[in-house]
Scaffold this motif. Structure first.
Motif, PDB file in Angstrom:
ATOM      1  N   LYS A 180       6.326  53.188  -7.879  1.00 47.98           N
ATOM      2  CA  LYS A 180       6.401  52.762  -6.477  1.00 47.98           C
ATOM      3  C   LYS A 180       5.982  51.306  -6.332  1.00 47.98           C
ATOM      4  O   LYS A 180       6.557  50.553  -5.537  1.00 47.98           O
ATOM      5  CB  LYS A 180       5.504  53.653  -5.622  1.00 47.98           C
ATOM      6  N   GLU A 181       4.972  50.912  -7.103  1.00 52.54           N
ATOM      7  CA  GLU A 181       4.454  49.549  -6.984  1.00 52.54           C
ATOM      8  C   GLU A 181       5.501  48.519  -7.399  1.00 52.54           C
ATOM      9  O   GLU A 181       5.698  47.494  -6.724  1.00 52.54           O
ATOM     10  CB  GLU A 181       3.198  49.394  -7.846  1.00 52.54           C
ATOM     11  N   ILE A 182       6.205  48.788  -8.489  1.00 57.72           N
ATOM     12  CA  ILE A 182       7.240  47.863  -8.947  1.00 57.72           C
ATOM     13  C   ILE A 182       8.439  47.931  -8.010  1.00 57.72           C
ATOM     14  O   ILE A 182       9.073  46.910  -7.708  1.00 57.72           O
ATOM     15  CB  ILE A 182       7.647  48.185 -10.394  1.00 57.72           C
ATOM     16  N   ILE A 193       9.362  58.115  -6.920  1.00 61.58           N
ATOM     17  CA  ILE A 193       8.585  59.357  -6.888  1.00 61.58           C
ATOM     18  C   ILE A 193       7.324  59.304  -7.738  1.00 61.58           C
ATOM     19  O   ILE A 193       6.577  60.273  -7.795  1.00 61.58           O
ATOM     20  CB  ILE A 193       9.441  60.557  -7.346  1.00 61.58           C
ATOM     21  N   ARG A 194       7.083  58.180  -8.424  1.00 65.29           N
ATOM     22  CA  ARG A 194       5.889  58.108  -9.264  1.00 65.29           C
ATOM     23  C   ARG A 194       5.152  56.808  -9.008  1.00 65.29           C
ATOM     24  O   ARG A 194       5.727  55.837  -8.504  1.00 65.29           O
ATOM     25  CB  ARG A 194       6.241  58.226 -10.759  1.00 65.29           C
ATOM     26  N   SER A 195       3.874  56.789  -9.360  1.00 68.73           N
ATOM     27  CA  SER A 195       3.028  55.637  -9.103  1.00 68.73           C
ATOM     28  C   SER A 195       2.351  55.174 -10.389  1.00 68.73           C
ATOM     29  O   SER A 195       2.083  55.984 -11.294  1.00 68.73           O
ATOM     30  CB  SER A 195       1.969  55.993  -8.048  1.00 68.73           C
ATOM     31  N   PHE A 196       2.090  53.871 -10.468  1.00 64.93           N
ATOM     32  CA  PHE A 196       1.337  53.302 -11.594  1.00 64.93           C
ATOM     33  C   PHE A 196       0.461  52.185 -11.023  1.00 64.93           C
ATOM     34  O   PHE A 196       0.822  51.006 -11.063  1.00 64.93           O
ATOM     35  CB  PHE A 196       2.280  52.757 -12.665  1.00 64.93           C
ATOM     36  N   PRO A 197      -0.686  52.545 -10.460  1.00 63.53           N
ATOM     37  CA  PRO A 197      -1.551  51.551  -9.808  1.00 63.53           C
ATOM     38  C   PRO A 197      -1.964  50.441 -10.775  1.00 63.53           C
ATOM     39  O   PRO A 197      -2.232  50.683 -11.957  1.00 63.53           O
ATOM     40  CB  PRO A 197      -2.767  52.380  -9.369  1.00 63.53           C
ATOM     41  N   GLY A 198      -2.022  49.228 -10.244  1.00 60.19           N
ATOM     42  CA  GLY A 198      -2.450  48.090 -11.057  1.00 60.19           C
ATOM     43  C   GLY A 198      -1.396  47.559 -12.004  1.00 60.19           C
ATOM     44  O   GLY A 198      -1.696  46.727 -12.867  1.00 60.19           O
ATOM     45  N   ILE A 208       4.636  48.321 -15.835  1.00 57.91           N
ATOM     46  CA  ILE A 208       3.941  47.033 -15.726  1.00 57.91           C
ATOM     47  C   ILE A 208       4.949  45.912 -15.540  1.00 57.91           C
ATOM     48  O   ILE A 208       5.943  45.835 -16.273  1.00 57.91           O
ATOM     49  CB  ILE A 208       3.099  46.754 -17.000  1.00 57.91           C
ATOM     50  N   ILE A 209       4.694  45.042 -14.557  1.00 60.39           N
ATOM     51  CA  ILE A 209       5.470  43.818 -14.401  1.00 60.39           C
ATOM     52  C   ILE A 209       4.489  42.674 -14.164  1.00 60.39           C
ATOM     53  O   ILE A 209       3.652  42.740 -13.260  1.00 60.39           O
ATOM     54  CB  ILE A 209       6.505  43.925 -13.248  1.00 60.39           C
ATOM     55  N   LYS A 210       4.574  41.643 -14.996  1.00 60.24           N
ATOM     56  CA  LYS A 210       3.752  40.448 -14.827  1.00 60.24           C
ATOM     57  C   LYS A 210       4.684  39.245 -14.722  1.00 60.24           C
ATOM     58  O   LYS A 210       5.547  39.052 -15.573  1.00 60.24           O
ATOM     59  CB  LYS A 210       2.778  40.284 -15.993  1.00 60.24           C
ATOM     60  N   ILE A 211       4.490  38.467 -13.664  1.00 60.90           N
ATOM     61  CA  ILE A 211       5.378  37.345 -13.370  1.00 60.90           C
ATOM     62  C   ILE A 211       4.570  36.056 -13.452  1.00 60.90           C
ATOM     63  O   ILE A 211       3.531  35.919 -12.786  1.00 60.90           O
ATOM     64  CB  ILE A 211       6.016  37.514 -11.986  1.00 60.90           C
ATOM     65  N   TRP A 241       7.542  35.365   0.223  1.00 60.25           N
ATOM     66  CA  TRP A 241       8.332  36.586   0.332  1.00 60.25           C
ATOM     67  C   TRP A 241       8.206  37.475  -0.900  1.00 60.25           C
ATOM     68  O   TRP A 241       8.442  38.674  -0.836  1.00 60.25           O
ATOM     69  CB  TRP A 241       9.803  36.281   0.605  1.00 60.25           C
ATOM     70  N   LEU A 242       7.824  36.880  -2.038  1.00 61.91           N
ATOM     71  CA  LEU A 242       7.673  37.667  -3.262  1.00 61.91           C
ATOM     72  C   LEU A 242       6.297  38.319  -3.333  1.00 61.91           C
ATOM     73  O   LEU A 242       6.145  39.415  -3.875  1.00 61.91           O
ATOM     74  CB  LEU A 242       7.894  36.772  -4.479  1.00 61.91           C
ATOM     75  N   LEU A 243       5.315  37.647  -2.785  1.00 61.66           N
ATOM     76  CA  LEU A 243       3.938  38.117  -2.899  1.00 61.66           C
ATOM     77  C   LEU A 243       3.616  39.146  -1.827  1.00 61.66           C
ATOM     78  O   LEU A 243       4.262  39.233  -0.792  1.00 61.66           O
ATOM     79  CB  LEU A 243       2.971  36.936  -2.766  1.00 61.66           C
ATOM     80  N   ASP A 244       2.573  39.896  -2.097  1.00 60.55           N
ATOM     81  CA  ASP A 244       2.091  40.888  -1.136  1.00 60.55           C
ATOM     82  C   ASP A 244       0.572  40.831  -1.171  1.00 60.55           C
ATOM     83  O   ASP A 244      -0.039  40.818  -2.241  1.00 60.55           O
ATOM     84  CB  ASP A 244       2.565  42.285  -1.503  1.00 60.55           C
ATOM     85  N   ALA A 245      -0.040  40.817  -0.021  1.00 61.65           N
ATOM     86  CA  ALA A 245      -1.493  40.636   0.052  1.00 61.65           C
ATOM     87  C   ALA A 245      -2.249  41.700  -0.734  1.00 61.65           C
ATOM     88  O   ALA A 245      -3.330  41.464  -1.259  1.00 61.65           O
ATOM     89  CB  ALA A 245      -1.930  40.645   1.512  1.00 61.65           C
ATOM     90  N   LYS A 246      -1.679  42.874  -0.828  1.00 64.73           N
ATOM     91  CA  LYS A 246      -2.370  43.972  -1.527  1.00 64.73           C
ATOM     92  C   LYS A 246      -2.373  43.757  -3.032  1.00 64.73           C
ATOM     93  O   LYS A 246      -3.156  44.356  -3.748  1.00 64.73           O
ATOM     94  CB  LYS A 246      -1.678  45.293  -1.208  1.00 64.73           C
ATOM     95  N   LEU A 247      -1.462  42.897  -3.514  1.00 64.62           N
ATOM     96  CA  LEU A 247      -1.289  42.780  -4.954  1.00 64.62           C
ATOM     97  C   LEU A 247      -1.826  41.476  -5.517  1.00 64.62           C
ATOM     98  O   LEU A 247      -2.087  41.370  -6.700  1.00 64.62           O
ATOM     99  CB  LEU A 247       0.206  42.894  -5.304  1.00 64.62           C
ATOM    100  N   THR A 248      -1.980  40.442  -4.705  1.00 63.81           N
ATOM    101  CA  THR A 248      -2.365  39.122  -5.213  1.00 63.81           C
ATOM    102  C   THR A 248      -3.865  38.950  -5.247  1.00 63.81           C
ATOM    103  O   THR A 248      -4.611  39.751  -4.694  1.00 63.81           O
ATOM    104  CB  THR A 248      -1.748  38.041  -4.323  1.00 63.81           C
TER     105      THR A 248
END
Length: 717
Positions: A568-570, A591-596, A698-701, A710-717
């Protein structure tokens, strides 16, 4: 909680099924051994029968070889047809296994009775009382999981009975990736199964966002079609077309694990016979060479090689020179052009008509008689033939004599040189290289089709000779288009009974024509995601993609809606990217999650930081498959840095540009310079969307400049 008695029963049953599988293999080997031990020789009929037994035994052994995959993965218990009676039970597996009395021990997952294993729900149980998922490591049952779908006949219409969510699916999609794709035969979902079992005829288009299982569905559909319509594919094989050699290698083990080894896997250039195709065209050249204008252009290329002589030509023959004028050559060329058929076979007609014309001239005598001693390159003709010509009396029938003279002329080197100037015999490589190497030929064939800028794109510059010129993918498709123009239909060329095209959103119109030539029936399955199109043919609808493929019957469109693979995060990051260029884009249903699992990193040297993070991942011992995706301009530096790092021999790591990452999936993706993965800004977001959606966990940019809001999200940065 697992019922121990049921677990013991399934363990014994699976052992029995494996034992029977080995017995069937032994029977096939014995039949082959016995026929091979028979004394060689015998009648022709005996040899044929021996070959048939050997071939069928080898094919049977091949079909029974499922490698390390589990033979059995499920069971269906149907409700009895009447109270107090027992319902039927079927074990579902990769291949069909019967007992010695021909009772079904294992039902092939593609059989009609197995359809309920994938489609039955609480709302529509399809007569199924119990669906059991059997988790095996080869012949060892490790666990079972049951779903009760129908408790009694009276409950069949109750809409409050919902399908449970078995851990089988989550276990499969959470499993670390390997270098080769795995099948999903035990976890196919209902909407996927509907596509897999769709009818054979016509064109089926399957639209699906990343993670919806398009590639898995494509391969399982291939296996299903092979099982259901095997008689058809014995005459015309089934083709699966992928976007790159990396992709084809990645999917290469799925079909054998499903008991199918007869499906052909190709890239477009491989299908044309140019598997390497190492040259990379510019973006603009790829667009031009894939455009339907090339059809008319190539027709003109061939026609322009059918040329009237610029000046009169003399052919030495016997004691004469024979003359052919430009006007006479034009008449011959135009008369042959009016005949239907490809270029090279019609050269024989040119030879015939020219030789007949010159034979008449030779028999008529005339002003071209000369002393043989003054003629160079004189052809030596049969003295009896020359005597016949000399003794020929006016009014006599010279038909046979004319045939003999014409036949002798056609053996003349001078005659063949003139024919070569008028109507050369061409290979596709010669024709394409010649026109791409000469501006004048490009202009002549281009006419109103090509602009000056187009001609510059096509022109081969520098010292690139026919011996050293290498072809691109787009060139390979043009060469294939030239083959029927030059030589006609090739009887030895494979004609396919069905074609499955994955990652089809970027196929060019010329590639579509190639597929239509290879599959005259028009029976195709086309899968892709329009949002992932970042090649020269982006921003098209499926109508536009499919137009060169379909007949007046049109096509049927199906959509895969659930993202089973990507977290879901990606998916949230991917949705933000897609929203930049798709107005009103639908959110992904993951339908699945991978926090962090998502990180954005700004660093003065993003590639160096990415390699450091990859080394840290390697040292942690994370299992799975990982990729470093970089712009093409950074590929060599990336290779060098990875090779110099501590993870230089890590087989789980790939370094790719975005073109070669297309269609693949990885547990972790490291993206450097995200908005520069392609060489122009108009495609940047599309390319990044494809890169991000390759990841499951995992995705690291990484970038040296702050990333856009527009790419960033406050919850993730």
């Amino acid at each position: 909680m697992t019922n121990q008695k049921d677990l013991e029963f399934e363990s014994a049953y699976v052992k029995m099924a494996y034992s029977r599988l080995e017995a069937i293999k032994d029977q096939a080997r014995l039949a082959m051994t016995q026929v091979l031990e028979v004394e060689k020789g015998g009648t022709h009929q005996a040899k044929v029968e021996r070959d048939v037994v050997v071939r069928s035994s080898l094919a049977r052994l091949d079909a029974l070889d499922i490698g390390d995959q589990a033979l059995v993965f499920g069971r269906l218990d149907f409700m009895p047809p009447a109270p107090l009676s027992e319902g039927e039970t079927y074990h579902i597996g990769r291949i069909s296994i019967n007992s010695e009395t021909m009772d079904p021990l294992v039902v092939d997952w593609r059989a009609p009775i197995a359809e309920a294993f994938y489609r039955a729900t609480g709302k529509d149980p399809m007569g199924v009382h119990l669906r059991r998922h059997i988790f095996c490591s080869r012949d060892v049952v490790e666990n079972i999981e049951d779903e009760i779908l129908l408790r009694s006949l009276d409950e069949s219409d109750h809409e409050d009975i919902e399908k449970t969510s078995p851990s089988a699916l989550f276990a499969a999609i959470s499993r670390p990736r390997s270098r080769f794709m795995s099948d999903i035969v035990s976890t196919i979902q209902s909407e996927q199964d509907e596509v897999i079992r769709h009818q054979l005829s016509g064109v089926l288009v399957v639209q699906g966002a990343p993670g919806t299982g398009k590639t898995a569905v494509a391969l399982h559909r291939a296996a299903y079609l092979m099982y259901t319509y095997r008689w058809r594919f014995e005459r015309q094989p089934l083709l699966v077309l992928g976007p790159s050699s990396e992709f084809v290698k990645y999917i290469s083990r799925v079909l054998p694990s499903l008991g199918e080894s007869g499906v052909e896997l190709h890239t477009p250039e491989g299908l044309c016979g140019y598997g390497g195709a190492p040259v990379e065209n510019t973006f603009e050249a790829r667009h031009l060479k894939g455009d339907l204008r090339m059809v008319k252009f190539l027709q003109r290329v061939v026609r322009n090689r059918q040329r009237t002589l610029r000046k009169e030509a003399r052919i030495s023959f016997g004691r004469k020179y024979l003359l052919i004028t430009p006007e006479q050559s034009k008449e011959i060329i135009e008369s042959v052009r009016r005949r239907s058929g490809p270029h090279n076979p019609k050269r024989k007609i040119v030879e015939l008509r020219l030789s007949q014309f010159l034979a008449e001239q030779y028999l008529a005598g005339g002003e071209f008689a000369v002393d043989v001693a003054s003629v160079t390159n004189v052809i030596s003709i049969n003295s009896a033939l020359e005597d016949s010509v000399t003794q020929n009396l006016p009014g006599e029938d010279t038909t046979e004599l004319k045939k003999e003279v014409a036949a002798a002329l056609r053996k003349s080197q001078g005659f063949q040189l003139v024919v070569e100037r008028m109507w050369p015999k061409l290979t596709p490589e010669q024709a394409l290289h010649d026109v791409f190497s000469h501006r004048a030929l490009l202009k002549l064939a281009g006419g109103s089709l090509l602009s000056e800028a187009d001609i510059e794109l096509l022109l081969i510059k520098g010292d690139d000779t026919p011996l050293t010129h290498r072809w691109s993918r787009e060139d390979a498709i043009l060469l294939d288009e030239l083959k029927p123009l030059l030589d006609g239909e090739d009887d030895s060329q494979v004609s396919y009974g069905h074609v499955i095209v994955d990652e089809a959103q970027d196929i060019s119109p010329m590639t579509a024509r190639l597929l239509k030539r290879r599959c005259p029936s028009g029976s195709m399955t086309v899968l892709g995601d329009l949002a992932q199109s970042f090649g020269p043919w982006q921003k098209r609808s499926w109508d536009e993609v499919i137009a060169p493929l379909v007949s007046s019957r049109g096509y049927e469109l199906r959509e895969l809606s659930v993202n089973y693979r990507t977290s879901k995060e990606i998916s949230e990051v991917a949705d933000r990217i897609k929203g930049q260029y798709v107005l009103g884009a639908k959110k992904t249903k993951a339908i699945r999650s991978f926090p962090g699992g998502v990180a954005f990193i700004v660093h003065e040297d993003p590639l160096t930081q990415a390699v450091k993070d990859i080394e840290a991942t390697f040292r942690k011992g994370d299992e799975g498959r990982f990729v470093l995706i970089v712009p093409r301009s950074l590929l060599q530096r990336s290779y060098d840095m990875v090779n110099a790092s501590s993870c230089s021999d890590w087989r789980g790591l790939s370094v790719l540009d975005i073109e070669r990452a297309r269609g693949l999936e990885f547990d972790g993706v490291f993206v450097v310079n995200p908005l520069n993965l392609v060489d122009d800004a108009t495609r940047a977001e599309r390319a990044l969307y494809v890169a991000v959606s390759r990841a499951t966990n995992i995705i690291k940019i990484y970038d040296s400049e702050p990333l856009p809001d527009w790419l960033l999200d406050a919850k993730l940065t």
